[in-house]
Design a protein around this motif. Structure first.
Motif, short mmCIF file in Angstrom:
data_model
loop_
_atom_site.label_atom_id
_atom_site.label_comp_id
_atom_site.label_asym_id
_atom_site.label_seq_id
_atom_site.Cartn_x
_atom_site.Cartn_y
_atom_site.Cartn_z
N PHE B 60 0.83 -1.21 0.00
CA PHE B 60 0.00 0.00 0.00
C PHE B 60 0.86 1.26 0.00
CE2 PHE B 60 -3.85 -2.40 1.27
CZ PHE B 60 -4.77 -1.76 0.47
N GLU B 61 1.97 1.20 0.75
CA GLU B 61 2.84 2.36 0.83
C GLU B 61 3.44 2.67 -0.54
OE1 GLU B 61 5.61 2.14 4.04
OE2 GLU B 61 6.65 3.98 3.45
N ALA B 62 3.94 1.62 -1.22
CA ALA B 62 4.52 1.81 -2.55
C ALA B 62 3.48 2.33 -3.52
CB ALA B 62 5.11 0.49 -3.06
N ALA B 63 2.25 1.77 -3.42
CA ALA B 63 1.19 2.19 -4.34
C ALA B 63 0.86 3.66 -4.15
CB ALA B 63 -0.06 1.34 -4.12
N ALA B 64 0.72 4.07 -2.89
CA ALA B 64 0.38 5.47 -2.62
C ALA B 64 1.50 6.40 -3.06
CB ALA B 64 0.08 5.65 -1.13
N LYS B 65 2.74 5.97 -2.82
CA LYS B 65 3.87 6.84 -3.19
C LYS B 65 4.03 6.94 -4.70
CE LYS B 65 6.59 6.70 0.99
NZ LYS B 65 7.65 6.02 1.76
N ARG B 66 3.74 5.86 -5.41
CA ARG B 66 3.84 5.94 -6.88
C ARG B 66 2.80 6.87 -7.46
NH1 ARG B 66 5.60 -0.11 -8.72
NH2 ARG B 66 7.61 0.02 -7.66
N LEU B 67 1.73 7.13 -6.70
CA LEU B 67 0.72 8.08 -7.15
C LEU B 67 0.95 9.46 -6.53
CD1 LEU B 67 -2.42 5.78 -6.96
CD2 LEU B 67 -1.32 6.62 -9.03
N SER B 68 2.11 9.64 -5.89
CA SER B 68 2.51 10.92 -5.30
C SER B 68 1.69 11.35 -4.10
CB SER B 68 2.49 12.06 -6.34
OG SER B 68 3.29 11.73 -7.43
N ALA B 69 0.98 10.44 -3.46
CA ALA B 69 0.27 10.79 -2.23
C ALA B 69 1.27 10.86 -1.08
CB ALA B 69 -0.80 9.75 -1.92
N ASP B 70 0.92 11.61 -0.04
CA ASP B 70 1.72 11.60 1.19
C ASP B 70 1.26 10.42 2.03
OD1 ASP B 70 3.11 13.96 0.58
OD2 ASP B 70 1.35 15.13 1.16
N VAL B 71 2.23 9.68 2.57
CA VAL B 71 1.89 8.47 3.30
C VAL B 71 2.29 8.62 4.76
CG1 VAL B 71 2.22 5.98 3.47
CG2 VAL B 71 2.27 7.09 1.24
N ILE B 72 1.35 8.34 5.65
CA ILE B 72 1.67 8.32 7.09
C ILE B 72 1.46 6.89 7.56
CG2 ILE B 72 1.03 9.17 9.36
CD1 ILE B 72 -0.01 11.72 7.99
N ASN B 73 2.51 6.31 8.11
CA ASN B 73 2.39 4.94 8.63
C ASN B 73 2.14 4.98 10.12
OD1 ASN B 73 2.84 3.22 6.35
ND2 ASN B 73 4.90 4.05 6.30
#
Lengths: 181, 305
Positions: B60-73
């Motif tokens: 999920f983290e990789a997917a969100a980052k590839r779409l340029s979203a900011d990710v908070i874990n």
């Protein structure tokens, strides 16, 4: 009901594409490093047609592909998420090539801007040119076409619809008068 | 499509096909040199993980980052949750941080459903208890479709610990929607009581089902969820329900083997089967990133209310 009239019929579209193909060959001195990239849906079809013409005239087969710009649009948040079009690059990619973007209608220029952004992520062409079947004006960005099938003065309330044999079963460009607005 | 993705059963056939088709177009992004799209710039995706998970979280983290979203874990260990904060208070905290989507993995079935009532953003279920894991089912369907083409009428066999498997439930629902014929094979003790109401067949005899299968999906035996003796010994389980070389040979020549991971090699699946060319286990991981990009794009890419 809004009334509509055809501004280009099948023979007109045929002639316009023939001329654009010749212009591409002339401008790029034989289209050696040219890659035609159409913007889905109808731009991709037009790119294939242009590729066929160039091959007919000069016997050179130039790579043809498509580049979907949906993910690069600046108005994504104004509508529900849209389905994606198909991106297909030629096997040799676009690095060091002259990319000719092909679209059916040039209007605000925002689609072309998105396409330029998409190209940026796909490689580094030596030059990017733009071919369009119809230029209807009303640019919102500093963008112009290198090859134009027909310059079509329009009002902003009007709509330009392009029909192509491969997708719609007929060739035509139709100007639809807008309602009262 | 609905605003949340909580159950694979919420997806209509059109929704499911839209996600699969979108993923098909996004798959090429993982092959190019710049693996990034600007689409979710400025959106925030929170990964809220109450259970250990490596592959789903980084996927999920990789997917969100590839779409340029900011990710908070946000993982429960070492967080305010270990100090006794409730799910609702955690949700309100995330809400205040402006989360556009919350990806939640929770040990309790139904936690994502509750969460969806408390936050304004989209909730994506990344596994809740023994209930559902819809993105796993989507990536499995995507992997099958890439290998076999359309899924209508395909015979899909899911083998093993169905009782504890959210993957099995989501797969049965989604594959049913897509028109595939699903057969569950498990010891009677590892089938849920309600299995009779599921849209699938049930068998206790793996050897009888294998020759008729286009896809064989092995499930992990979830020892960590087993507080009773569900089968006499691991050896017996492996003999009756494990996919070894001999059973693999009984499958049709073009049938594929899947496993959601992590695998117990030698238990439910033999190492040489897992590593064979007809196993999609590594592809499934790559496809996981792609399908999650498609889900995040379709939930967050357009206008959100």
């Amino acid at each position: 009901m809004s009334d509509s009239r055809a501004v280009l019929e099948a023979p007109d579209i045929h002639r316009a594409l023939t001329r654009i193909a010749h212009e591409i060959l002339e401008r790029t001195k034989g289209a050696d490093d040219v890659v035609l990239l159409g913007i889905p849906t109808r731009g991709a079809t037009l790119a294939r047609r242009l590729g066929d013409r160039v091959e007919q005239f000069e016997g050179v087969k130039i790579p043809v592909g498509s580049v979907d710009i949906t993910m690069y649009r600046d108005d994504l948040r104004l509508r529900p998420a849209r389905p994606l079009g198909h991106t297909e690059l030629p096997p040799d990619g676009i690095d060091g090539k002259v990319v000719v973007l092909v679209d059916d209608v040039l209007y605000s220029g925002r689609t072309v801007r998105a396409a330029l952004d998409a190209l940026n992520d796909l490689g580094r062409p030596t030059a990017v040119q733009l071919a369009t079947l119809v230029d209807r004006g009303h640019r919102e960005l500093p963008i112009r076409a290198d090859y134009v099938g027909k310059n079509l003065p329009t009002a902003k309330s009007e709509k330009v619809k392009v029909y192509l044999q491969e997708i719609d079963g007929r060739d035509a460009v139709v100007l639809v008068k807008g309602g009262a607005r | 499509m609905k605003r949340h993705l909580i159950s694979a059963g919420d997806l209509t056939k059109d929704d499911a096909l839209l996600i699969l088709d979108t993923a098909e177009e996004l798959a090429s992004v993982s092959e190019r040199s710049i693996k990034k799209l600007p689409t979710l710039r400025g959106r925030t995706v929170v990964n809220l993980f109450f259970e250990d998970s490596t592959r789903t979280r980084i996927s999920f983290e990789a997917a969100a980052k590839r779409l340029s979203a900011d990710v908070i874990n946000f993982s429960a260990k070492g967080s305010s949750v270990s100090k006794g904060e409730s799910l609702k208070d955690t949700a309100l905290t995330l809400e205040a941080m402006g989360a556009d989507a919350v990806v939640i993995r929770h040990g309790a079935s139904g936690a994502p459903h509750r969460l969806a009532n408390w936050v304004h953003g989209s909730v994506v279920n990344a596994g809740d208890g023994t209930h559902e894991h819809p993105t796993q089912a989507l990536l499995d369907a995507f992997s099958m479709r890439r290998r076999l083409g359309a899924l209508e009428g395909r015979k899909i066999t899911i083998v093993g610990d169905v009782l504890h498997s959210r993957v099995a439930r989501s797969n049965v629902l989604l594959l049913g929607t897509l028109g595939a014929d699903v057969t569950l094979v498990a010891p009677p003790t590892l089938l849920p009581v309600s299995v009779g109401t599921w849209p699938c067949e049930v068998s206790y005899d793996l050897d009888a089902v294998l020759p008729k299968s286009d896809v064989v999906m092995m499930l992990r035996v979830q020892k960590e969820r087993m507080n009773a003796a569900y089968f006499p010994s691991e050896r017996e389980y492996s003999r009756r329900y494990g996919l070894d070389r001999d059973r693999f040979a009984k499958m049709p020549d073009d049938a594929i083997v899947m496993h959601p991971g992590p695998m117990n090699r030698g238990m439910e699946i033999a190492a040489e089967v897992a590593d064979s060319a007809r196993s999609t286990i590594v592809e499934q991981v790559a496809n996981g990133v792609t399908i999650r990009m498609a889900v995040l794009y379709l939930l967050l890419g357009g206008e959100t209310t």
